[in-house]
Design an enzyme around this catalytic site. Sequence first.
Site, PDB file in Angstrom:
ATOM      1  N   ASP A  63      18.234  48.424  69.617  1.00  0.00           N
ATOM      2  CA  ASP A  63      18.093  49.181  68.297  1.00  0.00           C
ATOM      3  C   ASP A  63      19.374  49.252  67.735  1.00  0.00           C
ATOM      4  OD1 ASP A  63      15.584  49.606  68.558  1.00  0.00           O
ATOM      5  OD2 ASP A  63      16.493  51.820  69.848  1.00  0.00           O
ATOM      6  N   GLU A 272       7.126  49.641  63.016  1.00  0.00           N
ATOM      7  CA  GLU A 272       8.246  50.200  63.634  1.00  0.00           C
ATOM      8  C   GLU A 272       9.348  49.536  63.226  1.00  0.00           C
ATOM      9  OE1 GLU A 272       8.672  51.370  67.357  1.00  0.00           O
ATOM     10  OE2 GLU A 272       8.587  49.091  67.358  1.00  0.00           O
TER      11      GLU A 272
END
Length: 369
Positions: A63, A272
């Site tokens: 991420d 997301e």
Amino acid sequence: MLLKPAFFRPALVLAAPLALAACQGPASQQTTESATPPAAAKADSAGPKYLAKPLISNIYTADPSAHVFNGKIYIYPSHDIEAGIAENDNGDHFAMRDYHILSLDSIGGKVTDHGVALDTKDIPWAGRQLWAPDAAFKNGTYFLYFPVKDKKDVFRIGVATSTSPSGPFKAEPTPITGSYSIDPAVFSDTNGAAYMYFGGLWGGQLQRWKTGTYDPTAPDKKPDGREPAVGARVAKLSADMKHFDGPVKEITILDSLGKPVLASDSKHRFFEGGWMHKFQGKYYFSYSTGDTHLLVYAVGTSPTGPFTYKGVLMKPVQGWTTHHSIVEFKGKWYIFYHDTELSGKTWLRNVKVTALTHNPDGSIATITP
């Protein structure tokens, strides 16, 4: 940055796990050559071919939120660990506890691991699961935004501050009022205004906030095809960058006919990992589609939308999750992302970077990772 719910059946098949043990990160600064580790090199010759090499191999990272501060690229990733928790649909095995901040002077150059910048135990209100963060800078202060479950197991978003982009960071005593879910991404516009984009479905709990109030009984089911897709959230940040300056708004993604994307449209709807960048005066909101494993983008004329879907910017990576950031550095654009080249396990990931190309018409060339 969460695992698939039971009803998802992704088409990807993971490569066989590689012989690399899970490792905890160092407590002090460490410099690592951005070369392919021996285990990854072996996999390259026998299995998948990869567009880019892992930036570091001393810890597992995912991420990646990249920013340019003081002429260098700083990367704010999740820190994956082997927690010994069985995989489940809520993503409990993504049990990250701290953050390490990485930096590099040039693309392809040495990567510095600055050690632990923030730990769950130093966040007064935190319970567990320190997921994907982001960062910002204003008036001499660096801000680290992070999602973590509170002591009632509800995801909230907090903020920590430092005088250095590499930390350490000190967390505020309470989460940002009005914040919820996961994956904060902060965008500072050319006029000085700053916005936070956030939200993630299923394990990220966004579907539980449909009414504006947390509903723990909200079903984790695939929505009816006639329902509009649940949108990411956006809120303007206050001048001190620690609060929301106004209401939280839901982002609308439109299709080519100007109609809102439906919840059943899993190749186009938000799941997301939202990110915002600006190019030639337009706002590019990019995000993960989740179970279809795509990174896609939509374009608008306002930082709060609506945005019109335009296309795929990255095809599926090896692994379940897809989460990225886009940054301009020395006149060129790059995308930071992750896959599972080093471990072959969905919860032990490694960050990478490759070039991103805006075409003359404003579209983004699709990348095959």
